[in-house]
Design a protein around this motif. Sequence first.
Motif, PDB file in Angstrom:
ATOM      1  N   UNK A  90       0.781  -1.223   0.000  1.00 31.08           N
ATOM      2  CA  UNK A  90       0.000   0.000   0.000  1.00 31.08           C
ATOM      3  C   UNK A  90       0.814   1.274   0.000  1.00 31.08           C
ATOM      4  N   UNK A  91       2.135   1.171   0.104  1.00 22.88           N
ATOM      5  CA  UNK A  91       3.016   2.339   0.087  1.00 22.88           C
ATOM      6  C   UNK A  91       3.645   2.488  -1.301  1.00 22.88           C
ATOM      7  N   UNK A  92       4.017   3.714  -1.640  1.00 26.82           N
ATOM      8  CA  UNK A  92       4.602   4.008  -2.950  1.00 26.82           C
ATOM      9  C   UNK A  92       5.955   4.717  -2.796  1.00 26.82           C
ATOM     10  N   UNK A  93       6.981   4.048  -2.259  1.00 30.90           N
ATOM     11  CA  UNK A  93       8.289   4.701  -2.149  1.00 30.90           C
ATOM     12  C   UNK A  93       8.948   4.886  -3.519  1.00 30.90           C
ATOM     13  N   UNK A  94       9.771   5.929  -3.603  1.00 33.19           N
ATOM     14  CA  UNK A  94      10.538   6.138  -4.827  1.00 33.19           C
ATOM     15  C   UNK A  94      11.552   5.007  -5.014  1.00 33.19           C
ATOM     16  N   UNK A  95      12.097   4.924  -6.201  1.00 30.55           N
ATOM     17  CA  UNK A  95      13.069   3.883  -6.539  1.00 30.55           C
ATOM     18  C   UNK A  95      14.467   4.493  -6.603  1.00 30.55           C
ATOM     19  N   UNK A  96      15.477   3.788  -6.049  1.00 30.49           N
ATOM     20  CA  UNK A  96      15.413   2.498  -5.360  1.00 30.49           C
ATOM     21  C   UNK A  96      14.977   2.650  -3.903  1.00 30.49           C
ATOM     22  N   UNK A  97      14.290   1.652  -3.390  1.00 26.59           N
ATOM     23  CA  UNK A  97      13.681   1.739  -2.067  1.00 26.59           C
ATOM     24  C   UNK A  97      14.726   1.998  -0.990  1.00 26.59           C
ATOM     25  N   UNK A  98      15.920   1.403  -1.131  1.00 26.64           N
ATOM     26  CA  UNK A  98      16.930   1.523  -0.080  1.00 26.64           C
ATOM     27  C   UNK A  98      17.348   2.964   0.178  1.00 26.64           C
ATOM     28  N   UNK A  99      17.071   3.843  -0.772  1.00 23.31           N
ATOM     29  CA  UNK A  99      17.400   5.264  -0.599  1.00 23.31           C
ATOM     30  C   UNK A  99      16.175   6.100  -0.266  1.00 23.31           C
ATOM     31  N   UNK A 100      15.011   5.464  -0.157  1.00 22.12           N
ATOM     32  CA  UNK A 100      13.759   6.212   0.034  1.00 22.12           C
ATOM     33  C   UNK A 100      12.860   5.502   1.039  1.00 22.12           C
ATOM     34  N   UNK A 101      13.371   5.265   2.248  1.00 19.98           N
ATOM     35  CA  UNK A 101      12.594   4.586   3.279  1.00 19.98           C
ATOM     36  C   UNK A 101      11.586   5.509   3.944  1.00 19.98           C
ATOM     37  N   UNK A 102      11.730   6.800   3.768  1.00 18.74           N
ATOM     38  CA  UNK A 102      10.838   7.762   4.409  1.00 18.74           C
ATOM     39  C   UNK A 102       9.383   7.490   4.017  1.00 18.74           C
ATOM     40  N   UNK A 103       8.514   7.446   5.039  1.00 19.99           N
ATOM     41  CA  UNK A 103       7.100   7.211   4.792  1.00 19.99           C
ATOM     42  C   UNK A 103       6.674   5.772   4.984  1.00 19.99           C
ATOM     43  N   UNK A 104       7.624   4.834   5.043  1.00 17.38           N
ATOM     44  CA  UNK A 104       7.286   3.442   5.331  1.00 17.38           C
ATOM     45  C   UNK A 104       7.010   3.302   6.830  1.00 17.38           C
ATOM     46  N   UNK A 105       6.393   2.213   7.269  1.00 20.29           N
ATOM     47  CA  UNK A 105       6.093   2.052   8.697  1.00 20.29           C
ATOM     48  C   UNK A 105       7.344   2.215   9.557  1.00 20.29           C
ATOM     49  N   UNK A 106       7.193   2.913  10.678  1.00 13.15           N
ATOM     50  CA  UNK A 106       8.342   3.251  11.522  1.00 13.15           C
ATOM     51  C   UNK A 106       9.097   2.021  11.989  1.00 13.15           C
ATOM     52  N   UNK A 107       8.360   0.964  12.396  1.00 16.89           N
ATOM     53  CA  UNK A 107       9.050  -0.228  12.890  1.00 16.89           C
ATOM     54  C   UNK A 107       9.864  -0.899  11.794  1.00 16.89           C
ATOM     55  N   UNK A 108       9.373  -0.835  10.555  1.00 16.33           N
ATOM     56  CA  UNK A 108      10.116  -1.401   9.435  1.00 16.33           C
ATOM     57  C   UNK A 108      11.398  -0.601   9.188  1.00 16.33           C
ATOM     58  N   UNK A 109      11.299   0.721   9.180  1.00 15.77           N
ATOM     59  CA  UNK A 109      12.459   1.574   8.935  1.00 15.77           C
ATOM     60  C   UNK A 109      13.521   1.357  10.013  1.00 15.77           C
ATOM     61  N   UNK A 110      13.095   1.301  11.275  1.00 13.09           N
ATOM     62  CA  UNK A 110      14.048   1.099  12.373  1.00 13.09           C
ATOM     63  C   UNK A 110      14.751  -0.246  12.237  1.00 13.09           C
ATOM     64  N   UNK A 111      13.993  -1.304  11.933  1.00 18.77           N
ATOM     65  CA  UNK A 111      14.603  -2.648  11.820  1.00 18.77           C
ATOM     66  C   UNK A 111      15.539  -2.716  10.617  1.00 18.77           C
ATOM     67  N   UNK A 112      15.161  -2.083   9.503  1.00 15.34           N
ATOM     68  CA  UNK A 112      16.027  -2.075   8.320  1.00 15.34           C
ATOM     69  C   UNK A 112      17.352  -1.398   8.648  1.00 15.34           C
ATOM     70  N   UNK A 113      17.300  -0.245   9.292  1.00 11.60           N
ATOM     71  CA  UNK A 113      18.542   0.477   9.602  1.00 11.60           C
ATOM     72  C   UNK A 113      19.375  -0.284  10.628  1.00 11.60           C
ATOM     73  N   UNK A 114      18.729  -0.849  11.637  1.00 11.51           N
ATOM     74  CA  UNK A 114      19.469  -1.616  12.647  1.00 11.51           C
ATOM     75  C   UNK A 114      20.194  -2.796  12.010  1.00 11.51           C
ATOM     76  N   UNK A 115      19.501  -3.521  11.138  1.00  7.69           N
ATOM     77  CA  UNK A 115      20.138  -4.661  10.468  1.00  7.69           C
ATOM     78  C   UNK A 115      21.240  -4.206   9.524  1.00  7.69           C
ATOM     79  N   UNK A 116      21.031  -3.075   8.868  1.00  9.53           N
ATOM     80  CA  UNK A 116      22.047  -2.534   7.955  1.00  9.53           C
ATOM     81  C   UNK A 116      23.327  -2.232   8.729  1.00  9.53           C
TER      82      UNK A 116
END
Length: 446
Positions: A90-116
């Motif tokens: 349901x979200x429409x992030x710009x491409x590529x997603x890895x550079x445009x996490x803004x606007x995605x669910x907060x818990x997803x963004x936090x987990x992505x950055x922590x794992x990164x």
Amino acid sequence: MPNAVVLGTGMAGFGAAHRLRDEGITPVMYDKNAYYGGHTMSFRYDPGFVFDIGPHISFTKDERIQDLFADSVDQLYETIQINLNNYWRGYWPQHPVQLHLNGLPEDVVVKVIADFVDERQKPERPITNYDDWLVASFGSTFAELFPKQYTRKYHLTSAENMSTDWLGPRIYRPSLEEVLRGAISASSPNIHYITHFRYPKQGGFVSYLQKFVPLGDIRLKHELVSIDPRSRVLSFSNGLQAGYDMLISSVPLPDLVRMIDGTPRDVLEAAGRLACSSCVLVNIGIDRADISKAHMSYFYDEDICFTRLGFPHMLSDSNAPSGMGSIQAEVYFSDKYRPFSGQPSDWIEPVINDLRRCGLLRDRDRILCSNAMYLRYANIIFDLDRAAALATVHGYLDDLGIAYCGRYGDWGYMWTDESFKSGEAAAATAMENLAARSGPRRVQSA
């Protein structure tokens, strides 16, 4: 002059013809279709919608190829700044997603950055497959939520079963600073290997071939059924037999080796291990143009039937009637991993339903054009069987002096300019093969 034959009239075939004409040779070009162009072809449907066979744009940085294509359309082309986006839950992030996490669910963004960050702190590990590369590049959360899902839809197999031979510049590996900037800012830089592209003003992408057509003696509706490499004779389904001194083929390798008389069992088995996707293209024309701001959209959700959408009316005003818009959806299959069955038209309704689910089609939209076509050969799948199988097949063709080219002859991930140059290289190889023989053998067409 030597009797040069080119099998196929797509971008690679005309690349071969272009190189041969530099030597004063006009090749005979055979194609099983009633039209030239192969997958470069464009079709017009009432009431005036133009659809290419898949998403075709020219973004080459090779100035020689740029000039050749521009000359072929008499300098009448669009230059467009590309806009790409993605659909995920349901979200429409710009491409590529890895550079445009803004606007995605907060818990997803936090987990992505922590794992990164965590992945960056681990000791470097050997990369044995695409899955290893994804986790090392992005961390496990992002890898699983985005590229691994897309791999299952686009390549029809798992990342663990793929090599990294195809990557090149296709997937951007960001720094931590770039990931953080894209997470906190909605206006982070748009970094992609494509920034601008060119597209013909009239006639669709196939127009890029119009000045190359006179380079060959084109014979349409000639379906090849067998090759006798000893007598160097081709046989076609219409009964024609034709000889050759030089043979250049863009025919897909699995089909080609089956048509060669006396192909050894190990070569046939190797060709059978070569994997590619097939595709149902669903083309939709509607009564408004404001469908999407993107030229292309990528879909990660596995419950959405299509993997990618293109919007042909955004490439040229001539691709749709004034004020109207067009959508091309790609639904992927694979003989090896997800066989296609039924009819292409079976996918029109599911595509329309999912376009409505995504909000791209509205209930009040009037559908003016809808059709579907099946492409038996779409994208090469770089699974772990590919390298060894391809070496066997190419080695056999090299021994026979049959030059190969294009996406399905080289069996590679090729863009338009690369396909054209592949044809040029194959023509050079064919001339070298001829020169290496004791003398050209003249075989007349029967």
